[in-house]
Design a protein around this motif. Sequence first.
Motif, short mmCIF file in Angstrom:
data_model
loop_
_atom_site.label_atom_id
_atom_site.label_comp_id
_atom_site.label_asym_id
_atom_site.label_seq_id
_atom_site.Cartn_x
_atom_site.Cartn_y
_atom_site.Cartn_z
N ARG A 367 0.87 -1.18 0.00
CA ARG A 367 0.00 0.00 0.00
C ARG A 367 0.91 1.23 0.00
NH1 ARG A 367 -3.83 -1.81 4.94
NH2 ARG A 367 -4.63 0.34 4.78
N LEU A 368 1.65 1.39 -1.10
CA LEU A 368 2.74 2.35 -1.14
C LEU A 368 2.25 3.79 -1.16
CD1 LEU A 368 5.14 0.52 -3.64
CD2 LEU A 368 5.13 0.45 -1.14
N GLN A 369 1.17 4.08 -1.87
CA GLN A 369 0.68 5.46 -1.91
C GLN A 369 0.20 5.92 -0.54
OE1 GLN A 369 1.15 7.65 -4.15
NE2 GLN A 369 0.03 9.27 -3.08
N GLN A 370 -0.46 5.02 0.18
CA GLN A 370 -0.92 5.38 1.53
C GLN A 370 0.27 5.64 2.45
OE1 GLN A 370 -3.70 2.56 3.21
NE2 GLN A 370 -3.81 3.63 5.18
N ALA A 371 1.30 4.78 2.35
CA ALA A 371 2.50 4.98 3.16
C ALA A 371 3.18 6.29 2.80
CB ALA A 371 3.47 3.81 2.95
N ARG A 372 3.25 6.59 1.49
CA ARG A 372 3.89 7.82 1.03
C ARG A 372 3.18 9.05 1.59
NH1 ARG A 372 3.50 6.79 -4.02
NH2 ARG A 372 5.63 6.05 -4.42
N GLU A 373 1.85 9.06 1.52
CA GLU A 373 1.09 10.21 2.02
C GLU A 373 1.27 10.38 3.52
OE1 GLU A 373 -2.87 9.43 0.74
OE2 GLU A 373 -2.46 9.83 -1.39
N LEU A 374 1.22 9.28 4.24
CA LEU A 374 1.41 9.32 5.69
C LEU A 374 2.76 9.93 6.04
CD1 LEU A 374 0.77 8.39 8.67
CD2 LEU A 374 1.85 6.23 8.06
N LEU A 375 3.81 9.45 5.37
CA LEU A 375 5.16 9.89 5.69
C LEU A 375 5.44 11.31 5.23
CD1 LEU A 375 6.99 6.56 4.82
CD2 LEU A 375 6.76 7.54 7.11
N ARG A 376 4.88 11.71 4.08
CA ARG A 376 5.09 13.09 3.62
C ARG A 376 4.45 14.07 4.59
NH1 ARG A 376 3.96 12.78 -2.93
NH2 ARG A 376 6.02 11.99 -3.55
N ASP A 377 3.26 13.75 5.07
CA ASP A 377 2.61 14.62 6.06
C ASP A 377 3.46 14.69 7.33
OD1 ASP A 377 0.52 15.10 4.35
OD2 ASP A 377 -0.86 13.67 5.30
N ALA A 378 3.99 13.53 7.74
CA ALA A 378 4.83 13.50 8.95
C ALA A 378 6.10 14.32 8.75
CB ALA A 378 5.17 12.05 9.30
N LEU A 379 6.69 14.24 7.55
CA LEU A 379 7.94 14.98 7.29
C LEU A 379 7.67 16.48 7.23
CD1 LEU A 379 10.94 14.40 6.81
CD2 LEU A 379 10.48 14.46 4.35
N ASP A 380 6.51 16.88 6.74
CA ASP A 380 6.16 18.30 6.73
C ASP A 380 6.14 18.85 8.16
OD1 ASP A 380 5.94 18.42 4.00
OD2 ASP A 380 3.76 18.16 3.96
N ARG A 381 5.68 18.02 9.10
CA ARG A 381 5.61 18.46 10.50
C ARG A 381 6.95 18.29 11.22
NH1 ARG A 381 0.67 15.75 9.93
NH2 ARG A 381 1.53 13.86 10.89
N ASN A 382 7.82 17.44 10.67
CA ASN A 382 9.12 17.17 11.31
C ASN A 382 10.22 17.22 10.25
OD1 ASN A 382 8.12 16.02 14.13
ND2 ASN A 382 6.88 15.03 12.54
N PRO A 383 10.53 18.40 9.72
CA PRO A 383 11.49 18.50 8.61
C PRO A 383 12.85 17.90 8.97
CG PRO A 383 10.36 20.60 8.95
CD PRO A 383 9.99 19.72 10.12
#
Length: 493
Positions: A367-383
């Motif tokens: 489920r790569l797109q779901q993982a990508r979206e989760l992690l991108r949101d997390a990285l936006d909050r934790n650069p």
Amino acid sequence: MTPTDRSPLAWQGLLAFTLMLLLTVFSGKALAQSPDSTLPSIGGAGGGGLISGQQEADIGRQVMTSIRRSAPQITDPLVYDYLSSIIYKLVPSAPLSSSDLTLAIIDSPDINAFAVPGNIVGVNGGLFLNASSEQQFASVLAHELAHLSQRHFARRLEQQEASAPMTIAGMIAGIVLSAVTQSDIGIAAIAGTQAMAIQNMLAYSRAHEQEADRVGMEILADAGMDPRGMPEMFEIMMRQNRLQGNRVPEYLSTHPLTQNRVSDTRNRAEQYPRRDVADAQEYHLVRSRLQVRYARSPEVALETFRDYLERSDTEKPDAVRYGFAVALLRSGNYDDAIGELETLLEGTPGRITYQVTFAEALIEQDRLQQARELLRDALDRNPGNYPITDMLADVEIEDGNGERAADYLHRLTRELPHKEHLWLRLAEAEGMARNIVGVHRARAEYDILMGDLESAERQLRQAQQRLPAGAPLRQVVTERLSQVSSRLNQRRS
């Protein structure tokens, strides 16, 4: 393969390599006064004793090379990120000449920690297993930082000033091997009949241990942690020593521990004001993660954490539930693991450890797109966060996006250039992206960290040949090639 699984021939090869590296520090050629020499002479004018700070830094680099080549290491970003955070919580309180540390996590369930010249600090994974609280865990790190700050290693060498260079090199090699093995096989192989003498030299003196205890407790207290964690950890080690009988735990082989020392440390700790210091939740999450790693099997880990969850007196229930989720993940029960992680995220939506582990489970289910979206949101909050960025690189590699993966890994290698496994992954991503110059450059950096300068030189020459004259990147590659060739010439001279 664990260190104890290695054949005698493999150990001989490792020892020969370790001694070759370390003898360059102490040999007459390496220390000759020449315009190209970067090492001051031992005992020379202005050296401040037998071993200078610059020489300690050089020893540290070579020790890390030996560890990279000889010891299985834990490369889990979540474990490294926690260790880095607790170390740098202690460092401002440690009287170190430099706060630039290199950390190593040895993949062994035994209790051990070590500090060697050049600000190298290492721990075994087993230290997490045996320290039941963060205060106990931090006490060992504070003790090692105290050894570094008081330059105990250099002071021991000064006491051995009449020793031959080979003996000194053997001592350092012994420290490396005692840090990554579960016996004194390395010391015995180096020293032959002198094994016991070198083992004795490796052991810190009673005065140095007492000083490290005192300074370590000062570091703990100043950092807002509980100095009582140190005598508690010593008690755990004493119990381990009694349980293991003739096999002395690794840590105690170089850090002699007696009941009197435990009592002295307890009395000293009681002189500090009593305060209730809460452990960081992250310590117990990482500890649960490693408990799964060192369980006899994922199924055994599942049963263990399930039993903990069913008990009414279980402490740190979220850490236990997280351990259960990791055990589910490792045993292939991805749906159940995701369910447990979703429950944890409902309680603490922004916890990075839960998010990264959740993404890990999603990747296993493709489920790569779901993982990508989760992690991108997390990285936006934790650069810039290491575990999030690392897992994003995994997503892109799994999805065949080499260029995106390489972009994430470039960020990590800029921040963590000493992590050799990141350079290997970058080479993989560059190959997937068909960037052959990038492959050669990443492989060269890996080879440099592993001490194989000849291979690094070849890789850089191949990169140089693929770049047009006048290209800015060709100049960068040429400069790096010049640095490597210069080091090779010094080694050969």
